[in-house]
Design a protein around this motif. Sequence first.
Motif, PDB file in Angstrom:
ATOM      1  N   UNK A 106       0.835  -1.206   0.000  1.00 40.49           N
ATOM      2  CA  UNK A 106       0.000   0.000   0.000  1.00 40.49           C
ATOM      3  C   UNK A 106       0.869   1.255   0.000  1.00 40.49           C
ATOM      4  N   UNK A 107       1.995   1.190   0.702  1.00 42.48           N
ATOM      5  CA  UNK A 107       2.880   2.358   0.808  1.00 42.48           C
ATOM      6  C   UNK A 107       3.412   2.784  -0.559  1.00 42.48           C
ATOM      7  N   UNK A 108       3.558   1.817  -1.461  1.00 39.16           N
ATOM      8  CA  UNK A 108       4.052   2.135  -2.805  1.00 39.16           C
ATOM      9  C   UNK A 108       3.117   3.091  -3.548  1.00 39.16           C
ATOM     10  N   UNK A 109       1.839   3.019  -3.211  1.00 32.32           N
ATOM     11  CA  UNK A 109       0.856   3.874  -3.890  1.00 32.32           C
ATOM     12  C   UNK A 109       0.585   5.165  -3.116  1.00 32.32           C
ATOM     13  N   UNK A 110       1.325   5.385  -2.023  1.00 31.25           N
ATOM     14  CA  UNK A 110       1.079   6.572  -1.211  1.00 31.25           C
ATOM     15  C   UNK A 110       2.165   7.614  -1.429  1.00 31.25           C
ATOM     16  N   UNK A 111       1.787   8.897  -1.296  1.00 30.03           N
ATOM     17  CA  UNK A 111       2.778   9.962  -1.458  1.00 30.03           C
ATOM     18  C   UNK A 111       3.589  10.079  -0.172  1.00 30.03           C
ATOM     19  N   UNK A 112       4.696  10.809  -0.272  1.00 30.37           N
ATOM     20  CA  UNK A 112       5.568  10.994   0.887  1.00 30.37           C
ATOM     21  C   UNK A 112       4.810  11.668   2.023  1.00 30.37           C
ATOM     22  N   UNK A 113       3.935  12.582   1.636  1.00 31.53           N
ATOM     23  CA  UNK A 113       3.175  13.324   2.650  1.00 31.53           C
ATOM     24  C   UNK A 113       2.180  12.410   3.370  1.00 31.53           C
ATOM     25  N   UNK A 114       1.581  11.526   2.608  1.00 29.61           N
ATOM     26  CA  UNK A 114       0.627  10.583   3.217  1.00 29.61           C
ATOM     27  C   UNK A 114       1.330   9.601   4.147  1.00 29.61           C
ATOM     28  N   UNK A 115       2.597   9.342   3.837  1.00 30.84           N
ATOM     29  CA  UNK A 115       3.350   8.359   4.620  1.00 30.84           C
ATOM     30  C   UNK A 115       3.955   8.950   5.896  1.00 30.84           C
ATOM     31  N   UNK A 116       3.868  10.234   6.040  1.00 32.70           N
ATOM     32  CA  UNK A 116       4.452  10.896   7.210  1.00 32.70           C
ATOM     33  C   UNK A 116       3.837  10.355   8.505  1.00 32.70           C
ATOM     34  N   UNK A 117       4.688   9.947   9.423  1.00 34.56           N
ATOM     35  CA  UNK A 117       4.209   9.427  10.700  1.00 34.56           C
ATOM     36  C   UNK A 117       3.714   7.995  10.642  1.00 34.56           C
ATOM     37  N   UNK A 118       3.774   7.389   9.453  1.00 32.74           N
ATOM     38  CA  UNK A 118       3.329   5.999   9.312  1.00 32.74           C
ATOM     39  C   UNK A 118       4.525   5.057   9.374  1.00 32.74           C
ATOM     40  N   UNK A 119       4.269   3.831   9.750  1.00 30.28           N
ATOM     41  CA  UNK A 119       5.315   2.818   9.747  1.00 30.28           C
ATOM     42  C   UNK A 119       4.990   1.810   8.664  1.00 30.28           C
ATOM     43  N   UNK A 120       5.963   1.585   7.798  1.00 35.54           N
ATOM     44  CA  UNK A 120       5.733   0.627   6.712  1.00 35.54           C
ATOM     45  C   UNK A 120       6.066  -0.775   7.209  1.00 35.54           C
ATOM     46  N   UNK A 121       5.121  -1.690   7.065  1.00 35.79           N
ATOM     47  CA  UNK A 121       5.360  -3.074   7.484  1.00 35.79           C
ATOM     48  C   UNK A 121       5.228  -3.997   6.270  1.00 35.79           C
ATOM     49  N   UNK A 122       5.701  -5.207   6.450  1.00 38.61           N
ATOM     50  CA  UNK A 122       5.644  -6.178   5.354  1.00 38.61           C
ATOM     51  C   UNK A 122       7.030  -6.393   4.776  1.00 38.61           C
ATOM     52  N   UNK A 123       7.042  -7.006   3.589  1.00 42.54           N
ATOM     53  CA  UNK A 123       8.321  -7.316   2.947  1.00 42.54           C
ATOM     54  C   UNK A 123       8.921  -6.040   2.352  1.00 42.54           C
ATOM     55  N   UNK A 124      10.162  -5.713   2.709  1.00 40.74           N
ATOM     56  CA  UNK A 124      10.778  -4.481   2.232  1.00 40.74           C
ATOM     57  C   UNK A 124      11.842  -4.744   1.165  1.00 40.74           C
TER      58      UNK A 124
END
Lengths: 70, 271
Positions: free
Chosen positions: B230-248
């Motif tokens: 899901x993070x791949x489809x999100x902008x940098x601003x949307x990802x602010x304060x979020x933690x990316x989980x899953x396969x990196x």
Amino acid sequence: MAGKSNVKIHIKTEWCKGCVICVEYCPTDVLAMRNGKAYVKDITKCTACELCEIRCPDFAITVLYDKSEK
Amino acid sequence: MFEYEKYIRKNKFPLVWCSGCGDGIVLKALLRAIDSIGLEKENVCMVSGIGCSSRLTGYVDCNTLHTTHGRAITFATGIKMAKPELNVIVITGDGDATAIGGNHYIHAARRNIDLTVIIFNNFIYGMTGGQVSPTTPVGMLASTAPFGNMENTFNISGLAQAAGASFVARGTVYHTVMLEKLIKKAILKNGFSVVEVLSPCPTAFGRRNKSGTIIDMMNEQKDNCVTSARAERMSERELEGKTVIGELVNIDRPECSKQYRKLIERCRSGL
């Protein structure tokens, strides 16, 4: 949601540390706390999703049911 | 139900960890992952360092080694080089792996030796009384940061990726089913595999920082984590304060113990 008929939840109280994780994350409100330990409040609601078992950090919960029943 | 009893040393129970500590959840996910792969206990070797998380090896009925602070990966490297047929799993914490054992961590990733490293990130030195660790977020209180931590943090997964690890993933104790799958993938991957598990510490970190109960801390994981897909489809601003989980990261590179065997073959055949 109707619960499964032949499901049993076994709680090993001597291993339970009363963290409340199982009670909070049970989707059908089966478990509750008594004297700082988890206990089965209403087994008839249990759908055997096993969320309590996989989230219990202390290996205190075992969900037993007949897997052939849908 | 899952038969954990097959894999645990029952006489060591109950677990030493505090009420609400997520480390037990990770232990269970690890045992289920080992079972689903179908590994035999005698073919698994777990190595741990020092810290809350490293107590895990005492509870598992396989080959286990509880080593010195920060040196779990070092011992594990030796085991893998000597017996490459073993599945070597390293159990370590954020302080153990990235502070005291930081150098071993990056160099094991550089060598790409076939170890599975499970790093329990609780953002603090829990066992010794809540000192600042390299992952304590800025502004958070610790016994050695009574006015809030002022140091920047390490990104454990990013560090492994930059150093050359084959497989890097991040999981949480809230997303338990996903965690089991990530650990399974990490064990099956041939090469240096890291699974960073966010396992909140309600005692040394939560209480001091008024983060609430373990339920509040796990709910925060539920609300603040986004999957890598899901993070791949999100902008940098949307990802602010979020933690990316899953396969990196999931790449293939030459693996160290295999390269070593090849070298031995080459030398034996007269170069």
